[in-house]
Scaffold this motif. Structure first.
Motif, mmCIF file in Angstrom:
data_model
loop_
_atom_site.group_PDB
_atom_site.id
_atom_site.type_symbol
_atom_site.label_atom_id
_atom_site.label_comp_id
_atom_site.label_asym_id
_atom_site.label_seq_id
_atom_site.Cartn_x
_atom_site.Cartn_y
_atom_site.Cartn_z
ATOM 1 N N SER A 84 0.825 -1.203 0.000
ATOM 2 C CA SER A 84 0.000 0.000 0.000
ATOM 3 C C SER A 84 0.861 1.257 0.000
ATOM 4 C CB SER A 84 -0.928 -0.006 1.222
ATOM 5 O OG SER A 84 -1.719 1.152 1.268
ATOM 6 N N ALA A 85 1.917 1.252 0.818
ATOM 7 C CA ALA A 85 2.801 2.422 0.903
ATOM 8 C C ALA A 85 3.518 2.670 -0.418
ATOM 9 C CB ALA A 85 3.817 2.223 2.026
ATOM 10 N N MET A 86 3.849 1.616 -1.139
ATOM 11 C CA MET A 86 4.573 1.767 -2.404
ATOM 12 C C MET A 86 3.720 2.379 -3.505
ATOM 13 S SD MET A 86 7.746 0.998 -2.130
ATOM 14 C CE MET A 86 8.170 0.791 -3.858
ATOM 15 N N LYS A 87 2.418 2.423 -3.309
ATOM 16 C CA LYS A 87 1.547 3.066 -4.294
ATOM 17 C C LYS A 87 1.814 4.562 -4.390
ATOM 18 C CE LYS A 87 -2.235 -0.286 -3.743
ATOM 19 N NZ LYS A 87 -3.640 -0.489 -3.297
ATOM 20 N N SER A 88 2.384 5.136 -3.326
ATOM 21 C CA SER A 88 2.665 6.574 -3.322
ATOM 22 C C SER A 88 4.013 6.896 -3.963
ATOM 23 C CB SER A 88 2.661 7.100 -1.881
ATOM 24 O OG SER A 88 3.736 6.540 -1.136
ATOM 25 N N VAL A 89 4.793 5.856 -4.314
ATOM 26 C CA VAL A 89 6.106 6.060 -4.913
ATOM 27 C C VAL A 89 5.966 6.147 -6.430
ATOM 28 C CG1 VAL A 89 8.403 5.070 -5.242
ATOM 29 C CG2 VAL A 89 7.255 4.867 -3.024
ATOM 30 N N ALA A 90 6.439 7.242 -7.006
ATOM 31 C CA ALA A 90 6.334 7.446 -8.452
ATOM 32 C C ALA A 90 7.393 6.609 -9.170
ATOM 33 C CB ALA A 90 6.521 8.925 -8.779
ATOM 34 N N VAL A 91 6.922 5.677 -10.010
ATOM 35 C CA VAL A 91 7.812 4.842 -10.816
ATOM 36 C C VAL A 91 7.520 5.168 -12.270
ATOM 37 C CG1 VAL A 91 8.569 2.501 -11.327
ATOM 38 C CG2 VAL A 91 7.703 3.046 -9.042
ATOM 39 N N THR A 92 8.447 5.855 -12.919
ATOM 40 C CA THR A 92 8.183 6.381 -14.255
ATOM 41 C C THR A 92 8.878 5.576 -15.348
ATOM 42 O OG1 THR A 92 10.059 7.906 -14.082
ATOM 43 C CG2 THR A 92 7.920 8.705 -13.327
ATOM 44 N N GLY A 93 8.379 5.759 -16.582
ATOM 45 C CA GLY A 93 8.995 5.142 -17.735
ATOM 46 C C GLY A 93 9.091 3.634 -17.618
ATOM 47 N N ARG A 94 10.281 3.101 -17.842
ATOM 48 C CA ARG A 94 10.503 1.653 -17.818
ATOM 49 C C ARG A 94 11.090 1.177 -16.495
ATOM 50 N NH1 ARG A 94 13.873 0.605 -23.239
ATOM 51 N NH2 ARG A 94 13.859 -1.535 -22.401
ATOM 52 N N ALA A 95 11.086 2.036 -15.527
ATOM 53 C CA ALA A 95 11.698 1.693 -14.238
ATOM 54 C C ALA A 95 10.893 0.639 -13.487
ATOM 55 C CB ALA A 95 11.839 2.941 -13.377
ATOM 56 N N GLU A 96 11.604 -0.166 -12.709
ATOM 57 C CA GLU A 96 11.015 -1.148 -11.803
ATOM 58 C C GLU A 96 11.742 -1.045 -10.470
ATOM 59 O OE1 GLU A 96 9.669 -5.051 -14.066
ATOM 60 O OE2 GLU A 96 11.772 -4.594 -14.491
ATOM 61 N N VAL A 97 11.055 -1.391 -9.398
ATOM 62 C CA VAL A 97 11.671 -1.305 -8.078
ATOM 63 C C VAL A 97 11.164 -2.425 -7.184
ATOM 64 C CG1 VAL A 97 9.887 0.249 -7.166
ATOM 65 C CG2 VAL A 97 12.200 0.281 -6.158
ATOM 66 N N SER A 98 12.025 -2.882 -6.301
ATOM 67 C CA SER A 98 11.665 -3.905 -5.319
ATOM 68 C C SER A 98 12.311 -3.529 -3.990
ATOM 69 C CB SER A 98 12.165 -5.278 -5.778
ATOM 70 O OG SER A 98 11.791 -6.299 -4.872
ATOM 71 N N VAL A 99 11.610 -3.833 -2.887
ATOM 72 C CA VAL A 99 12.076 -3.428 -1.559
ATOM 73 C C VAL A 99 11.905 -4.587 -0.581
ATOM 74 C CG1 VAL A 99 11.875 -1.697 0.261
ATOM 75 C CG2 VAL A 99 11.151 -1.121 -2.056
ATOM 76 N N ALA A 100 12.855 -4.712 0.329
ATOM 77 C CA ALA A 100 12.726 -5.656 1.440
ATOM 78 C C ALA A 100 13.241 -4.972 2.700
ATOM 79 C CB ALA A 100 13.514 -6.931 1.174
ATOM 80 N N MET A 101 12.565 -5.225 3.826
ATOM 81 C CA MET A 101 12.922 -4.507 5.049
ATOM 82 C C MET A 101 12.670 -5.372 6.271
ATOM 83 S SD MET A 101 11.716 -0.717 6.148
ATOM 84 C CE MET A 101 12.224 -0.036 7.723
ATOM 85 N N LEU A 102 13.507 -5.174 7.288
ATOM 86 C CA LEU A 102 13.369 -5.907 8.542
ATOM 87 C C LEU A 102 13.519 -4.943 9.711
ATOM 88 C CD1 LEU A 102 13.686 -8.991 9.916
ATOM 89 C CD2 LEU A 102 15.928 -8.044 10.400
#
Length: 339
Positions: A84-102
């Protein structure tokens, strides 16, 4: 390889799988003839009103002579919150992103995205971890030359030093063997001399960070302290990425950035340990398809901030929920006394 060629106030506990979402509520389930109220915790997936009244029952629960109220800690699905939080992150063009956290204190974790990414220079942490493991198993220490390479590879992201240590560990085969010991299951060393094209996932990078910063590690305390020290002294112009969410100098990290010659687009990654409001977190952010390095850095930092917010907001919510639950119990106790 910077080259165109190429989850709250909880007692510490052991790491565990991601938790399923359930919000705790408190429901009055019975009362004795004398007016003692019985309260139990009930988990459910949606919000609901909390019952605050009880009708005397001729058949109360098994005998309980003292007032009691069960207060359960809310269970949170951090994976869902992170998505849900990642919906606020702007990912433009052909970019992709992945996150992991502890969350180091609680052991709660979350992962967003399952794709594999080029490591670029974050693999330098893995290379040094593999080298340290080899020396541990052989009962030897790093040579003066290896220490010099390690320092420049981590603190300055020097590629020639990385290539030298890549050869020292046996290239991809050596990295893969060490990663089997470390518990990485989605990482594969790059072909030949192309260490920067090692493939990895955010989840695997989080596992690697646990090997570097956690107590339950294949690396000795001395090896972990050595690696942590180097990651805490990254040169000034490379202090971006996950460090953007840290309090002051409360971070240790390694970044990677690589313009792909085949597409002209950038891989930009950041991994490390950060301290936020006195809490320690391990964070790994991977991205590719960025039009520029600057855009990739902005994306990585925005994703790191979104990930941290999931846990810092959860701490606040948990404190509020626990206080509310305690108030329900107190009111129930007071009601039994007044009858």
């Amino acid at each position: 390889m910077e080259s165109s060629r190429a989850v709250s106030r909880r007692a510490p506990r052991s790491h565990r799988p991601l938790l399923s979402l359930a919000l705790a509520s408190f429901v009055v389930v019975g009362a004795t003839a004398a007016g003692t109220v019985y309260v139990k915790a009930q988990a459910h997936s949606g919000g609901g009103a909390v019952s605050s009244a009880a009708t005397p029952s001729a058949s109360p629960p098994p005998a309980t002579t003292t007032q009691e109220a069960a207060v359960a800690e809310p269970v949170v699905d951090f994976g869902e919150r992170l998505a849900s939080a990642m919906k606020s992150v702007a990912v433009t063009g052909r970019a992709e992103v992945s996150v992991a956290m502890l969350d180091v204190d609680s052991g709660d974790s979350a992962v967003y995205g399952e794709s594999a990414f080029d490591t670029a220079s974050i693999v330098k942490v893995d290379i040094l971890a593999a080298l340290l493991l080899r020396h541990q198993e052989a009962g030897t220490s790093l040579s003066a030359r290896e220490k010099a390479y390690a320092t420049s590879m981590i603190e300055n992201s020097d590629n020639a030093s990385a290539s030298a240590l890549w050869d020292a560990i046996g290239k991809a085969a050596g990295l893969d063997a060490a990663n089997k010991t470390f518990g990485l299951t989605g990482t594969e060393g790059g072909d030949g001399a192309l260490w920067g094209l090692t493939q990895t996932t955010a989840a695997d990078q989080l596992t690697l960070l646990q090997q570097v910063f956690g107590d339950d590690s294949a690396l000795s305390q001395a090896s972990r302290s050595y690696l942590q020290g180097l990651m805490g002294q990254i040169e000034a112009d490379q202090r971006w990425g996950v460090s953007a969410v840290a309090d002051g100098s409360g971070f240790a990290l390694k970044n990677g950035w690589l313009p792909r010659s085949t597409t002209g687009l950038w891989d930009v990654n950041s991994i490390g340990r950060v301290t936020v409001d006195g809490h320690a977190y391990l964070v790994a952010v991977l991205s590719n398809g960025n039009s520029t390095q600057a855009e990739g850095i902005s994306l990585v930092e925005a994703a790191a901030k979104a990930a941290v917010s999931v846990f810092t907001d959860a701490d606040t919510a948990t404190d509020t929920d626990t206080a509310a639950a305690a108030e329900v119990g107190a009111k129930a106790s007071a009601a039994s006394v007044s009858r």
